[in-house]
Design a protein around this motif. Structure first.
Motif, PDB file in Angstrom:
ATOM      1  N   MET A  20       0.837  -1.204   0.000  1.00  0.00           N
ATOM      2  CA  MET A  20       0.000   0.000   0.000  1.00  0.00           C
ATOM      3  C   MET A  20       0.875   1.258   0.000  1.00  0.00           C
ATOM      4  O   MET A  20       0.611   2.214  -0.736  1.00  0.00           O
ATOM      5  CB  MET A  20      -0.928  -0.026   1.227  1.00  0.00           C
ATOM      6  CG  MET A  20      -1.977   1.046   1.245  1.00  0.00           C
ATOM      7  SD  MET A  20      -3.252   0.793  -0.028  1.00  0.00           S
ATOM      8  CE  MET A  20      -4.342  -0.384   0.791  1.00  0.00           C
ATOM      9  N   VAL A  21       1.914   1.254   0.840  1.00  0.00           N
ATOM     10  CA  VAL A  21       2.802   2.420   0.911  1.00  0.00           C
ATOM     11  C   VAL A  21       3.686   2.471  -0.339  1.00  0.00           C
ATOM     12  O   VAL A  21       3.975   3.543  -0.866  1.00  0.00           O
ATOM     13  CB  VAL A  21       3.652   2.373   2.206  1.00  0.00           C
ATOM     14  CG1 VAL A  21       4.513   3.628   2.325  1.00  0.00           C
ATOM     15  CG2 VAL A  21       2.743   2.255   3.429  1.00  0.00           C
ATOM     16  N   THR A  22       4.075   1.307  -0.843  1.00  0.00           N
ATOM     17  CA  THR A  22       4.923   1.251  -2.037  1.00  0.00           C
ATOM     18  C   THR A  22       4.194   1.869  -3.240  1.00  0.00           C
ATOM     19  O   THR A  22       4.787   2.629  -4.012  1.00  0.00           O
ATOM     20  CB  THR A  22       5.313  -0.210  -2.345  1.00  0.00           C
ATOM     21  OG1 THR A  22       5.962  -0.763  -1.198  1.00  0.00           O
ATOM     22  CG2 THR A  22       6.240  -0.289  -3.539  1.00  0.00           C
ATOM     23  N   GLN A  23       2.918   1.533  -3.383  1.00  0.00           N
ATOM     24  CA  GLN A  23       2.136   2.084  -4.505  1.00  0.00           C
ATOM     25  C   GLN A  23       2.152   3.620  -4.467  1.00  0.00           C
ATOM     26  O   GLN A  23       2.375   4.284  -5.478  1.00  0.00           O
ATOM     27  CB  GLN A  23       0.687   1.591  -4.382  1.00  0.00           C
ATOM     28  CG  GLN A  23      -0.216   2.033  -5.495  1.00  0.00           C
ATOM     29  CD  GLN A  23      -0.159   1.052  -6.668  1.00  0.00           C
ATOM     30  OE1 GLN A  23       0.592   1.246  -7.612  1.00  0.00           O
ATOM     31  NE2 GLN A  23      -0.920  -0.014  -6.593  1.00  0.00           N
ATOM     32  N   ARG A  24       1.934   4.174  -3.273  1.00  0.00           N
ATOM     33  CA  ARG A  24       1.898   5.626  -3.131  1.00  0.00           C
ATOM     34  C   ARG A  24       3.288   6.222  -3.407  1.00  0.00           C
ATOM     35  O   ARG A  24       3.419   7.251  -4.065  1.00  0.00           O
ATOM     36  CB  ARG A  24       1.417   5.969  -1.714  1.00  0.00           C
ATOM     37  CG  ARG A  24       1.244   7.441  -1.447  1.00  0.00           C
ATOM     38  CD  ARG A  24       0.003   8.019  -2.124  1.00  0.00           C
ATOM     39  NE  ARG A  24       0.102   9.462  -2.259  1.00  0.00           N
ATOM     40  CZ  ARG A  24      -0.811  10.245  -2.819  1.00  0.00           C
ATOM     41  NH1 ARG A  24      -1.912   9.729  -3.324  1.00  0.00           N
ATOM     42  NH2 ARG A  24      -0.633  11.539  -2.897  1.00  0.00           N
ATOM     43  N   TYR A  25       4.321   5.519  -2.919  1.00  0.00           N
ATOM     44  CA  TYR A  25       5.696   5.997  -3.131  1.00  0.00           C
ATOM     45  C   TYR A  25       6.029   6.026  -4.627  1.00  0.00           C
ATOM     46  O   TYR A  25       6.616   6.989  -5.137  1.00  0.00           O
ATOM     47  CB  TYR A  25       6.662   5.079  -2.383  1.00  0.00           C
ATOM     48  CG  TYR A  25       8.127   5.428  -2.585  1.00  0.00           C
ATOM     49  CD1 TYR A  25       8.743   6.428  -1.824  1.00  0.00           C
ATOM     50  CD2 TYR A  25       8.900   4.766  -3.543  1.00  0.00           C
ATOM     51  CE1 TYR A  25      10.072   6.760  -1.999  1.00  0.00           C
ATOM     52  CE2 TYR A  25      10.237   5.086  -3.732  1.00  0.00           C
ATOM     53  CZ  TYR A  25      10.821   6.077  -2.954  1.00  0.00           C
ATOM     54  OH  TYR A  25      12.145   6.397  -3.138  1.00  0.00           O
ATOM     55  N   MET A  26       5.641   4.985  -5.334  1.00  0.00           N
ATOM     56  CA  MET A  26       5.917   4.922  -6.774  1.00  0.00           C
ATOM     57  C   MET A  26       5.163   6.043  -7.491  1.00  0.00           C
ATOM     58  O   MET A  26       5.686   6.673  -8.411  1.00  0.00           O
ATOM     59  CB  MET A  26       5.540   3.540  -7.325  1.00  0.00           C
ATOM     60  CG  MET A  26       6.446   2.432  -6.787  1.00  0.00           C
ATOM     61  SD  MET A  26       5.843   0.747  -7.101  1.00  0.00           S
ATOM     62  CE  MET A  26       6.528   0.431  -8.712  1.00  0.00           C
ATOM     63  N   HIS A  27       3.937   6.294  -7.045  1.00  0.00           N
ATOM     64  CA  HIS A  27       3.116   7.363  -7.630  1.00  0.00           C
ATOM     65  C   HIS A  27       3.782   8.723  -7.416  1.00  0.00           C
ATOM     66  O   HIS A  27       3.830   9.556  -8.329  1.00  0.00           O
ATOM     67  CB  HIS A  27       1.737   7.335  -6.969  1.00  0.00           C
ATOM     68  CG  HIS A  27       0.840   8.469  -7.350  1.00  0.00           C
ATOM     69  ND1 HIS A  27       0.182   8.521  -8.561  1.00  0.00           N
ATOM     70  CD2 HIS A  27       0.490   9.601  -6.680  1.00  0.00           C
ATOM     71  CE1 HIS A  27      -0.533   9.630  -8.614  1.00  0.00           C
ATOM     72  NE2 HIS A  27      -0.373  10.310  -7.493  1.00  0.00           N
ATOM     73  N   GLU A  28       4.315   8.935  -6.223  1.00  0.00           N
ATOM     74  CA  GLU A  28       4.865  10.260  -5.900  1.00  0.00           C
ATOM     75  C   GLU A  28       6.244  10.494  -6.501  1.00  0.00           C
ATOM     76  O   GLU A  28       6.603  11.622  -6.819  1.00  0.00           O
ATOM     77  CB  GLU A  28       4.961  10.432  -4.370  1.00  0.00           C
ATOM     78  CG  GLU A  28       3.598  10.609  -3.720  1.00  0.00           C
ATOM     79  CD  GLU A  28       3.685  10.680  -2.199  1.00  0.00           C
ATOM     80  OE1 GLU A  28       4.811  10.619  -1.642  1.00  0.00           O
ATOM     81  OE2 GLU A  28       2.618  10.797  -1.567  1.00  0.00           O
ATOM     82  N   THR A  29       7.048   9.432  -6.639  1.00  0.00           N
ATOM     83  CA  THR A  29       8.453   9.620  -7.010  1.00  0.00           C
ATOM     84  C   THR A  29       8.785   9.152  -8.424  1.00  0.00           C
ATOM     85  O   THR A  29       9.863   9.464  -8.930  1.00  0.00           O
ATOM     86  CB  THR A  29       9.383   8.838  -6.062  1.00  0.00           C
ATOM     87  OG1 THR A  29       9.116   7.434  -6.240  1.00  0.00           O
ATOM     88  CG2 THR A  29       9.134   9.223  -4.608  1.00  0.00           C
ATOM     89  N   GLY A  30       7.905   8.369  -9.044  1.00  0.00           N
ATOM     90  CA  GLY A  30       8.227   7.823 -10.353  1.00  0.00           C
ATOM     91  C   GLY A  30       9.093   6.576 -10.282  1.00  0.00           C
ATOM     92  O   GLY A  30       9.522   6.051 -11.320  1.00  0.00           O
TER      93      GLY A  30
END
Lengths: 389, 141, 324
Positions: free
Chosen positions: A153-163
């Motif tokens: 869940m946190v990884t998905q958001r991290y990928m969204h925010e950072t590319g």
């Protein structure tokens, strides 16, 4: 009395069992064997030990292990909560005990039948109604019940925010596998991993694929902590603990801190990092190699940012040119980590940190003055810096 | 009933078989066990099944195999010849549940016009059966 | 606990003696392949293939005459009603091996795999017999059911002319039944359909679930500073007041993050399972399933609407769908 935990203790012995998928014996047996090996490696006898500490999640009581190993009077015993976040929390306990004179020689251990016994991948379920179970009750009914699902869940958001992409996560896995190939203790000894294999492996919980997730292992690891003065009289070169610290952050949940203003902020890791630098007087630039807790590949990236090896959101760029590999800026998880050596809840990482300082890792970087060792992410966490004694 | 048999040339890798839901009743489980001459008590005697740790009588392997074979020939027709079955068994089939059989063509081999079909039978608890069925089909005209 | 040390070594040495053994008995079919048993089988399976039961259709087919369903192979040599007694021929080495496992605590038995090959379809009148060999016994394995050993057997089937008509292998796990599963099996009948895991209810959260029962998605609110908070807890983290009430959410929100769960598949849930952290328009976040959407189409920022629905036979839960 010391005012900080700088240079107040050293690791003088390490020990472990073999790592397997089916140990064929009890967790208590694994704990006792790992402790016995660590005490022997330290050049001590069980009679010299007067403190023991482990994780709250460990199923073998300190006094049971002490009795099994033949340790006599115990002046100090304690437990640290929150799964892998405890991996250096237990070191913190040991250092405090030694620094304050509460104990002279503390054995730190963790042993589990993580594959043949209870498996964390199978998820949380019922039990007595504790605050912990009420917490999981916000997630179990919707099916969010494994560590992979919470971290994804946190990884998905991290990928969204950072590319950051799945290929970037693969670099963590492949760099560590390169190290594991040379480590006979590692499950993946001699078994390389390619980008294609990583990318074609099945998803466990999107966006995490199979090799982004650590193994499940039967095994135990232990180490012995004593004062720097006592360390001088012992056979192995000590790994001096330059700093050790714990951290729990605002809006902290155990694994599911989904309600922070920015989900990808990890104030507990920032706090552990800040204390490590303040106590030791060092900076990220002084660190030559690292053991970074890796229950999942993505959490390695976040810790690189919190400990200041790169800016927030830029870890994928930092590792892309091989920073985590031998010869790179920060050779990391030189044993293969929990992705590729074994999952012993971070205690195998403590032992690898000591090997790096001793110069005996199977993937030994040339420079080894200071080594960072960290504990679990997503939970209240901890970290330490090891140096030459 | 007999549908026209599929010809080897008509079949392509990836073709899906028509889904077949099987209502799992005590009658089916017991009838399957008796028809296959398998009187192991857990397949017809609820008390024996409970003593073995199950909630009720559960389907025997021959019945599972028979249903898998029916699933494939319902699709392929009377002129198909089944040459082999290889299955892995998972969660038991218990009364009150439904097993849904799905499948797709996994391989074709011109020597002997052989076709391999991958089959999955899923019930509410997970996969009851996964595996492959090998068959030969007549060549086209 | 599974046996260990020298006891295990001695046991495994005993096991080795069985590998490669013919079990000592030949199973002979008591009846030749016959139309009545075939019809009975086809009725049970719902198999309407004319090759088995319709002489005219069979004659016109590639089979040329009535044949038996190939998966009936083992049926021709099974013991029928006599199997119910549990008694077996004392010369049967396979049964002897199972008893040896039982004596060491590996009392559980489950077949995990079978592979079968049919050289030819059996015709009415064929007389079938089979010989079985214990092919291999695995090393000790930790399985989902418990510690145990896999036994592989192979049976070869021949006809009245001593021609091979097919073979089959079975892989059977003999395992030590875990204490937990043994105790759960003695519980009263579980529901036949698996249900989702239910929340544990305590003083600080039961009220929220009561609201769900009344089809409302509640958000706790501090009575003093009016701050909303979720998940519920007994004190306001902003002003430390212990008094609180709650408001009902409109259920409108956007996806803040999400996952698609594929493994493990837990009974009671449907996979792939989409779970999202939804930012509700009131400002708090909530974790729930997103339904009726292709997992590929879910994205961060997508507007969603909550509704409260039965997710299994017993439990209501707020779930989300893409907003119109």
């Amino acid at each position: 009395m010391p005012t900080t935990l700088k240079d107040e203790a050293a690791i003088v012995g390490i020990g472990e069992t073999e790592y397997s998928k089916n140990s064929g014996r009890s967790e208590l047996a694994l704990a006792a064997e790992a402790c016995r090996a660590a005490i022997a490696d330290a050049g001590l006898t069980p009679a010299d030990i007067d403190g023991m500490t482990t994780f709250t999640m460990d199923n073998s009581d300190e006094i049971e292990v002490a009795r099994a190993v033949g340790v006599g009077d115990l002046r100090f015993f304690s437990r640290t909560p929150h799964g892998g976040g405890a991996a250096i929390g237990v070191m913190h306990q040991a250092v405090m005990a030694v620094a304050t004179g509460s104990a002279k020689a503390v054995v730190v251990y963790r042993a589990l039948n993580g594959r043949s016994g209870a498996r964390y991948s199978e998820g949380v379920s019922g039990g007595p109604t504790t605050s912990d179970l009420i917490h999981w009750s916000w997630y179990m009914p919707s099916g969010l019940m494994t560590p992979a699902s919470w971290v994804a869940m946190v990884t998905q958001r991290y990928m969204h925010e950072t590319g950051c992409t799945s290929e970037d996560l693969a670099e963590v896995c492949i760099a560590q596998r390169e190290h594991a190939i040379k480590n006979p203790r590692a499950f993946f000894h001699g078994k390389p991993l390619t980008l294609e294999e990583h990318q074609s492996a099945r998803h466990i919980v999107e966006p995490l694929r199979l090799y982004d997730c650590c193994q499940e292992t039967d095994g135990g690891a232990a180490c012995v902590v004593v004062s720097p003065e006592m360390a001088r009289d012992l056979p192995n070169p000590p790994a001096l603990i330059r700093a050790v610290a714990q951290g729990a952050g605002a809006h902290q949940e155990s694994m599911t801190s989904f309600y922070r203003p920015t989900m990808t902020d990890l104030p507990e890791v920032d706090l552990s990092a800040r204390q490590c630098w303040e106590i030791s007087g060092l900076t990220a630039d002084d660190i030559d190699a690292a053991v970074i807790y890796d229950a999942f590949s993505s959490i390695v990236l976040w810790q690189l940012e919190s400990y200041g090896f790169c800016k927030k959101g830029e870890a994928a760029d930092f590792i892309r040119d091989g920073a985590l590999r031998l010869g790179g800026r920060l050779p990391t998880n030189t044993h293969g980590g929990q992705l590729s050596e074994a999952y012993v809840h971070g205690m195998n990482g403590v032992n690898e940190g000591v090997r790096l300082i001793r110069g005996t890792s199977t993937s030994q970087p040339a420079k080894n003055e200071h080594v960072l060792v960290t504990a679990g992410v997503g939970v209240p966490t901890s970290g330490m810096i090891l140096g030459q004694g | 009933m007999s549908i026209e048999t599929l010809r080897y040339q008509d079949v392509n890798v990836g073709d899906a078989l028509p889904e077949l839901p099987i209502a799992l009743t005590s009658s089916l489980i017991v009838a399957g066990a008796v028809a296959s001459q398998d009187y192991t008590p857990v397949h017809h005697d609820k008390e024996a099944a409970e003593a073995a740790g199950m909630q009720d009588v559960f389907m025997n392997i021959l019945t599972t195999n028979g249903l898998v074979s029916r699933f494939v020939t319902d699709w392929a027709g009377i002129d198909a010849r089944i040459t082999g079955v290889s299955i892995k068994l998972g969660t038991p089939n218990l009364p009150g549940d439904t097993m849904t059989l799905t499948g797709a063509v996994a391989e074709k081999d011109e020597t002997g016009n052989a076709v391999t079909v991958e089959v999955t039978g899923k019930n509410a608890w997970g996969n009851h059966v996964t595996g492959t069925v090998k068959l030969t089909l007549p060549a086209g005209d | 606990m599974a046996i260990s040390g020298t006891e295990r070594e001695e046991f495994e040495k005993q096991l080795e003696a069985y590998v490669g053994l013919d079990i000592g008995l030949e199973d002979r079919g008591r009846d030749p392949v016959n139309a009545a048993m075939v019809r009975h089988w086809c009725e049970a399976m719902g198999d309407a293939c004319g090759a088995y039961t319709d002489a005219a259709e069979a004659a016109a087919s590639v089979h040329g005459e009535l044949v038996a369903p190939p998966t009936m192979l083992q049926t021709w040599i099974l013991g029928g009603v006599s199997m119910a007694s549990g008694e077996s021929d004392p010369r049967d080495k396979q049964k002897e091996l199972h008893r040896l496992f039982d004596s060491k605590g590996f009392t559980g038995v489950v077949a995990t795999n079978t592979e079968q090959e049919y050289t030819r379809y059996l015709k009415m009148g064929d007389e079938i017999r089979a010989k079985t060999v214990i092919e291999s016994i695995s090393e000790q394995k930790a399985t989902g059911l418990g510690i145990g050993y896999f036994i592989n057997t192979r049976s070869t089937f021949r006809d009245q002319n001593d021609e091979e008509v097919g073979w089959l292998t079975f892989r059977v796990l003999k395992f030590e039944i875990a204490e937990a599963s043994a105790s759960s099996s003695s519980e009263a009948a579980a529901p036949s359909r698996p249900q989702r895991l239910k929340p544990a209810l305590g003083h600080d959260n039961a009220w929220w679930w009561d609201c769900v029962e009344k089809d409302e998605l509640a958000i706790q609110r501090c009575s003093r500073c009016q701050a909303l908070r979720h998940p519920p807890r007994p004190m306001c983290g902003e002003c430390q007041a212990s008094d609180w009430d709650f408001v009902f959410s409109t259920g409108q929100g956007t996806i803040y993050s999400f996952v698609v769960i594929r493994h493990p598949e837990v009974p009671g849930y449907t996979y792939p399972l989409v779970v999202a952290v939804v930012e509700l328009e009131e400002g708090t976040r909530f974790v729930g399933n997103v339904l009726d959407i292709d997992p590929e189409e879910v994205e961060i920022g997508m507007p969603v609407q909550a509704s409260i629905e039965l997710v299994d036979d017993e439990m209501k839960l707020p779930v989300f769908r893409r907003a119109q």
